[in-house]
Write a protein that holds these residues in place. Sequence first.
Motif, PDB file in Angstrom:
ATOM      1  N   THR A  31       3.270  -6.828  -2.546  1.00  0.00           N
ATOM      2  CA  THR A  31       3.006  -7.607  -1.424  1.00  0.00           C
ATOM      3  C   THR A  31       4.514  -8.479  -1.047  1.00  0.00           C
ATOM      4  O   THR A  31       4.896  -9.103  -1.885  1.00  0.00           O
ATOM      5  CB  THR A  31       2.055  -8.628  -1.631  1.00  0.00           C
ATOM      6  N   THR A  59      -4.615 -10.098  -0.964  1.00  0.00           N
ATOM      7  CA  THR A  59      -3.726  -9.048  -0.073  1.00  0.00           C
ATOM      8  C   THR A  59      -3.746  -7.746  -0.749  1.00  0.00           C
ATOM      9  O   THR A  59      -3.808  -7.579  -1.765  1.00  0.00           O
ATOM     10  CB  THR A  59      -2.320  -9.335  -0.188  1.00  0.00           C
ATOM     11  N   GLY A  60      -3.810  -6.634   0.165  1.00  0.00           N
ATOM     12  CA  GLY A  60      -3.796  -5.289  -0.271  1.00  0.00           C
ATOM     13  C   GLY A  60      -2.450  -4.776  -0.777  1.00  0.00           C
ATOM     14  O   GLY A  60      -1.424  -5.539  -0.275  1.00  0.00           O
ATOM     15  N   THR A  76       1.269  -5.084   1.666  1.00  0.00           N
ATOM     16  CA  THR A  76       0.979  -6.089   2.434  1.00  0.00           C
ATOM     17  C   THR A  76       2.351  -6.929   2.876  1.00  0.00           C
ATOM     18  O   THR A  76       2.924  -7.324   2.059  1.00  0.00           O
ATOM     19  CB  THR A  76      -0.165  -7.077   2.162  1.00  0.00           C
ATOM     20  N   GLU A 132      -4.497  -7.011   4.995  1.00  0.00           N
ATOM     21  CA  GLU A 132      -3.574  -5.652   4.509  1.00  0.00           C
ATOM     22  C   GLU A 132      -2.871  -5.329   5.509  1.00  0.00           C
ATOM     23  O   GLU A 132      -3.476  -5.543   6.912  1.00  0.00           O
ATOM     24  CB  GLU A 132      -4.726  -4.708   4.038  1.00  0.00           C
ATOM     25  N   ALA A 137       0.537  -7.747   8.246  1.00  0.00           N
ATOM     26  CA  ALA A 137      -0.923  -7.974   7.631  1.00  0.00           C
ATOM     27  C   ALA A 137      -1.926  -8.329   8.530  1.00  0.00           C
ATOM     28  O   ALA A 137      -1.531  -9.002   9.800  1.00  0.00           O
ATOM     29  CB  ALA A 137      -1.014  -9.286   6.461  1.00  0.00           C
TER      30      ALA A 137
END
Length: 264
Positions: free
Chosen positions: A153, A167-168, A171, A184, A188
């Motif tokens: 991230t 967050t994925g 991201t 994500e 994002a």
Amino acid sequence: MSNIHPSAVVDPAAELDSSVTVGPYTVIGPHVRIDAGTSIGPHCVIEGHTTIGRDNRIFQFTSLGAINQDKKYAGEPCELLIGDRNTIREFSTYHIGTVQGGGVTRLGNDNWMMAYTHLAHDCLVGNHTIFANNAQIAGHVVVGDWVILGAYTCVHQFVRIGAHGMTGMGTVLLADQPPFVMSEGHPAAARSMNFEGLRRRGFSAARIAAVKAMHKALYRDNLTLEQAKERMTELPQRFEGCEADVQLMQVFLGGLSAQRGIVR
């Protein structure tokens, strides 16, 4: 101090509790303070005006308290403050603050910081967060309690991430992320709320239902931000125990900047 390896270089002016452990080849500067129970691995560099609390575990090849990467920095005695019971894994880099940003970079308590994480100048990170490998936050970023940042991230400077967000992997966050939101993508996009995380933290069904209603107001019903905030004021009458959660969201949304906005 028998807990300091003979090959470590600790400045005589540094203040280390007698229970602190320091590994081989670590270097600790004169303005460093480390409280009881903290362990420092080998090959670490801890410098600058850095204060580290109790019972932290800092792994090898970590750099803490180095001067920031802001070209305006002119050598002012800014700080890095680290709280208690944090785990900081290998190759992490946390810098001191700047005068323009308040002078302090801060990491709270009980955070789990995986390898290669980066806290730039003037970042404020709360408690109980998880930064997965290579999570990187630029200057002046604010991260609320219980946030989870997925691996790789990247967070733009001056962005805020509200409590309980997630967050994925990979991201790129360019706008503020409100509390409870899961995002994500590159850039994002808001995907959902962190419902599973809330369940694990003991949120009641009513509180989770209120979070769902806030998500619906923000992202599903085509409302303006002001209309969404107005709808949220009604939620404590509908869902028992959600007053603090609604207030958390309202305060966050009240602090938005026109430049950043919120993740959509």
